[in-house]
Design an enzyme around this catalytic site. Structure first.
Site, PDB file in Angstrom:
ATOM      1  N   GLU A  15       3.349  -6.786  13.953  1.00  0.00           N
ATOM      2  CA  GLU A  15       2.331  -7.038  14.969  1.00  0.00           C
ATOM      3  C   GLU A  15       1.927  -8.510  15.047  1.00  0.00           C
ATOM      4  OE1 GLU A  15      -1.685  -4.577  15.971  1.00  0.00           O
ATOM      5  OE2 GLU A  15      -0.669  -4.147  14.095  1.00  0.00           O
ATOM      6  N   ARG A  25       0.819  -1.224   0.000  1.00  0.00           N
ATOM      7  CA  ARG A  25       0.000   0.000   0.000  1.00  0.00           C
ATOM      8  C   ARG A  25       0.843   1.260   0.000  1.00  0.00           C
ATOM      9  NH1 ARG A  25      -4.136  -0.828   4.660  1.00  0.00           N
ATOM     10  NH2 ARG A  25      -2.221  -1.456   5.669  1.00  0.00           N
TER      11      ARG A  25
END
Length: 175
Positions: free
Chosen positions: A96, A59
């Site tokens: 994460e 992205r």
């Protein structure tokens, strides 16, 4: 459209890609040409006197390539492992929800180049840190790291600040 209206189009999606993760989906913002133009203009106003815009797979590419065009400088993709066809430097990093690896072509830019680094989200900081180190592996420097959205409670900014030559980090918004 002002920047707050554009950023309001980012939609949080719970439990993606794994339970407990709140994914920040920028697709609605990208689908709105006025919002997308507003965000690109705001991000392109950052980082004067640069030679390249580098951006992270995937992205970050959308934002970074548009910013490079606006600033009239070259665009450098930093990709996930195995996606670049030429000789690369690589760096592993934690995120994460796991581990990954980034790569950059060994001839992507000249030593001494000044780079504006772009990504969509700053979460734990592992991805940006790996990208900064890759750019430094080429003998270049990141003059500023810029993200669309920062998740402060994940302390990614502190991970970047721990680098010996940490660039300033700018985020357009916080989640």
């Amino acid at each position: 459209m002002d920047i707050s209206q554009a950023l309001a189009l980012i939609r949080p999606i719970p439990d993606f890609p794994k339970p407990g993760i709140l994914f920040q989906d920028i697709s609605p913002l990208l689908a709105n040409p006025e919002a997308f133009a507003t965000v690109i203009s705001a991000l392109a106003a950052i980082g004067d006197e640069i030679d390249y815009v580098a951006a992270l797979d995937a992205r970050g590419f959308i934002l970074g390539s548009a910013i490079a065009l606006e600033k009239k400088v070259g665009f450098i993709p930093i990709r996930k492992s195995g996606k670049l066809p030429y000789t690369t430097f690589s760096r592993s990093y934690s995120l994460e929800y796991g581990q990954d690896e980034l790569e950059i072509h060994t001839d992507a830019m000249e030593p001494g180049s000044r780079v504006l680094l772009i990504d969509d989200v700053l979460a734990t900081g592992g991805t940006l840190k790996a990208a900064i180190l890759l750019i430094q592996d080429l003998g270049a420097s990141v003059v500023q790291a810029v993200v669309l959205l920062e998740i402060p409670e994940l302390a990614g900014r502190a991970k970047i600040a721990s680098l010996d030559s940490a660039p300033p980090v700018f985020s357009l918004s916080q989640a």
